[in-house]
Design an enzyme around this catalytic site. Sequence first.
Site, mmCIF file in Angstrom:
data_model
loop_
_atom_site.group_PDB
_atom_site.id
_atom_site.type_symbol
_atom_site.label_atom_id
_atom_site.label_comp_id
_atom_site.label_asym_id
_atom_site.label_seq_id
_atom_site.Cartn_x
_atom_site.Cartn_y
_atom_site.Cartn_z
ATOM 1 C CG HIS A 22 -2.060 -0.928 1.354
ATOM 2 N ND1 HIS A 22 -2.061 -1.612 2.462
ATOM 3 C CD2 HIS A 22 -2.855 -1.486 0.549
ATOM 4 C CE1 HIS A 22 -3.230 -2.612 2.142
ATOM 5 N NE2 HIS A 22 -3.516 -2.179 1.007
ATOM 6 C CE LYS A 48 -21.118 -7.132 13.522
ATOM 7 N NZ LYS A 48 -21.615 -6.352 12.391
ATOM 8 N NE ARG A 97 -3.014 -7.657 -4.223
ATOM 9 C CZ ARG A 97 -3.735 -7.865 -3.285
ATOM 10 N NH1 ARG A 97 -3.158 -8.201 -2.141
ATOM 11 N NH2 ARG A 97 -4.758 -8.273 -3.554
ATOM 12 C CB SER A 135 -4.524 -6.210 4.766
ATOM 13 O OG SER A 135 -3.824 -4.851 4.152
#
Length: 167
Positions: A22, A48, A97, A135
């Site tokens: 990023h 969540k 990517r 991530s």
Amino acid sequence: MNRLRPIVALYPGSFDPITLGHEDIARRALRVADKLIVAVAHSSTHDKRGLFGVDERVRLAQAVLGDEDRIEVRSFEGLLVDFARREGAGLVVRGLRAVSDFEYELQMAQMNQELWPEIETIFLVPEARHSFISSSLVREVASLGGDVSAFVSPAVLTQIGEKLGSN
Ligand code: PNS
């Protein structure tokens, strides 16, 4: 094109957490935009199953990109195009990517175009050594005790350690 107006671009994402991939895309975006807003999406469904809350994700992005005075980090709720319009940003930047990213990215770009025809999306390619970083994999590897120091900045690494240590 009126180049008297600065080009304001948005780089939206979940950034949970912000990775070296990023960071690479954000810095590259400054080559095409005068100002970049890193737009951290607030999403109750994401929160969540994610690691960091939206304010923590914003703080981490600010910590690692704070040296660039043309980058601002903000959170947003609701539609990306509404946030872009409010901020006067006509350009969305996303990283590509691999081919596997393409279908989802194309769908989002075209949906955003449908919602606000003024918006343009451009895709930037990260350095090859960052291509496999995501991530979600960083969260998974870290939560299973793996070393993620090659994938995130030291400030992010420290916060991951604290977050997982306190869980
Ligand atoms: O890093 P991510 O999770 O791939 O980012 C996805 C994100 C946040 C860019 C996307 O979900 C988004 O734009 N969310 C805001 C809500 C919205 O506008 N949805 C319609 C997008 S086509």
